[in-house]
Scaffold this motif. Structure first.
Motif: not given
Lengths: 360, 70
Positions: A316-317, B39-41, B12-16, B43, B65-68, A319, A279, A276-277, A123, A121
């Motif tokens: 989009g859901r 799981y959240p929607v 933002v959601v850290d998907r892992v 992202s 996380l707060i988006a960078r 990593a 979704p 891992q994810c 940014q 994941m």
């Protein structure tokens, strides 16, 4: 002229499928002193071009890598002929498990740093470095597809104008295409954007074409009649909502059921999720199980709505872009083969209908 | 969600990292919804800075996380 400027003039974009300008990646890599991973995994299903580049153009490939970075690692599937060739040439090989997402850009960077070959994941682009899930620091790492690195070496030798002599103004340069499926002469072909797809299909000896899958699990589908008429380029395939991507062309013959094929690939995809994810881990198997029931002719028509909803929830859901690709691949297949899908919803299969029609 | 004079942040959601506890949906009063697997929607979601901090702090999986890039 600097290599960045030369590649920018040439208009080289990544041959791994994402089409990102190589000059921009390289510029960032030079600023951060990034290491290079040459990705020769051919990770997409039906793609064999990187194996060919390593087998037939290794000197030029090495030259390209030397131009791009001081420290180079060569990623290849463990146990593959490509891995053996790279080792025999004395190169530093990064052996990669032969799983679909293992050769994704950030998965390779994770593996190089002692982590698992699973996407990270992030940014910011992985090329600028960062941290993995365990908080391990990752050095800035440039990941380029093997064909891309080979093209870099060709551009350095022959110039940007030579490169732009192939392809179209928007999608310049020579490109490898892997032809497979129901063809007489499967294999890797030299090609370029802008050629008629008919040329590719005829070269590979495709005759009986029900449909054509483009770019494996990250692409989509064309009906046979559209494939014979289409132009091989991102622009040419845009009306069908699919990219040329990794340059794989899979011909589905008339004797194959596309619904069965979609179900098989989706089930394979469900097993290839890195898990891992959420979704992706739950969404892809749910899609696959509905497709299996559709293939068996036992999916109630009203469940098609659920299936499309689930497909819409994948992009989009994750990593990485794996769930996005699977979603596009399946949605494109359902759209392209709507007649065959309808037959399955009625509990039949077009193959049986067509066979019955032929003997009548 | 409260208005926040201190500006906005994108969460933002850290998907892992996300393990579908669903706390974010409750804390955000439903601004974050959960899919059929929990799981959240969506992202990423923009909200007042204070709400964003609180949401991030409440996630038991530390997957927000707060988006960078803001």
């Amino acid at each position: 002229m600097s290599l960045v400027a030369l590649l920018d003039d040439a208009g080289l974009t990544g041959r791994g499928g994402a089409r990102f300008p190589t000059s921009i990646k390289l510029k960032s890599a030079l600023e951060t002193g990034a290491d290079l991973i040459v990705n020769a995994c051919d990770g997409e299903i039906g793609v064999h071009k990187d194996a060919l580049v390593v087998a037939e153009h290794l000197d030029a490939l090495q030259h390209g890598a030397d131009l791009l970075a001081r420290r180079v690692q060569w990623a290849a599937h463990r146990g593959s002929a490509t891995e053996r060739r790279l080792r025999n040439a004395g190169l530093r090989v990064l052996p990669v498990p032969s799983r679909y997402v293992a050769s994704e850009e950030s998965a390779l960077v994770s593996l190089l740093h002692g982590g698992r070959a699973r996407p990270i994941m992030r940014q910011a682009p992985i090329s600028t470095g960062g941290k993995d899930a365990q908080g391990r620091r990752l050095r800035p790492t440039l990941v380029l597809n093997a064909e891309t690195v080979w093209r870099v070496s060709q551009i350095e030798r022959h110039g940007a104008a030579w490169f732009r002599g192939y392809g179209t103004a928007e999608e310049p340069g020579p490109r490898l295409v892997t032809m497979g499926g129901n063809v007489d002469r499967p294999g890797v072909y030299d090609s370029e954007a802008g050629v008629p797809m008919r040329d590719l299909l005829e070269a590979a000896g495709a005759v009986d074409v029900r449909g054509v899958g483009i770019s494996g699990m990250s692409g989509g589908w064309l009906r046979g009649r559209d494939a014979w008429a289409a132009t091989w380029s991102d622009a040419g395939l845009a009306p069908y909502g699919i990219p040329t991507g990794t340059g794989a062309v899979h011909v589905l013959g008339r004797s194959a059921c596309p619904v069965d094929h979609l179900a098989q690939i989706a089930t394979f995809a469900a097993g290839e999720s890195a898990g891992q994810c959420g979704p992706c881990m739950f969404g892809v198997p749910a899609v696959a199980s509905q497709l299996e029931r559709l293939a068996d002719g036992v999916l109630p028509a009203e469940e098609m709505l659920d299936l499309h909803h689930r497909l819409g929830m994948l992009p989009g859901r994750g990593a990485c872009r794996f769930p996005d690709g699977v979603s596009r691949f399946v949605a494109s297949g359902l759209r392209t083969f709507s007649a065959e899908v309808d037959a399955h919803l009625a509990g039949e299969c077009v193959l049986m209908q067509e066979r019955a029609g032929a003997t009548r | 969600m409260r208005r926040d004079k201190r500006g906005e942040d994108e969460v933002v959601v850290d998907r892992v990292a996300c393990t579908a506890h669903g706390v974010c949906s409750v804390v955000s009063n439903g601004a974050i919804e959960l899919d059929e697997f929990g799981y959240p929607v969506p992202s990423r979601l923009t909200m007042g800075r204070r709400d964003a901090r609180e949401l991030v702090a409440q996630c038991p999986a530390r997957a927000l996380l707060i988006a960078r890039d803001r």
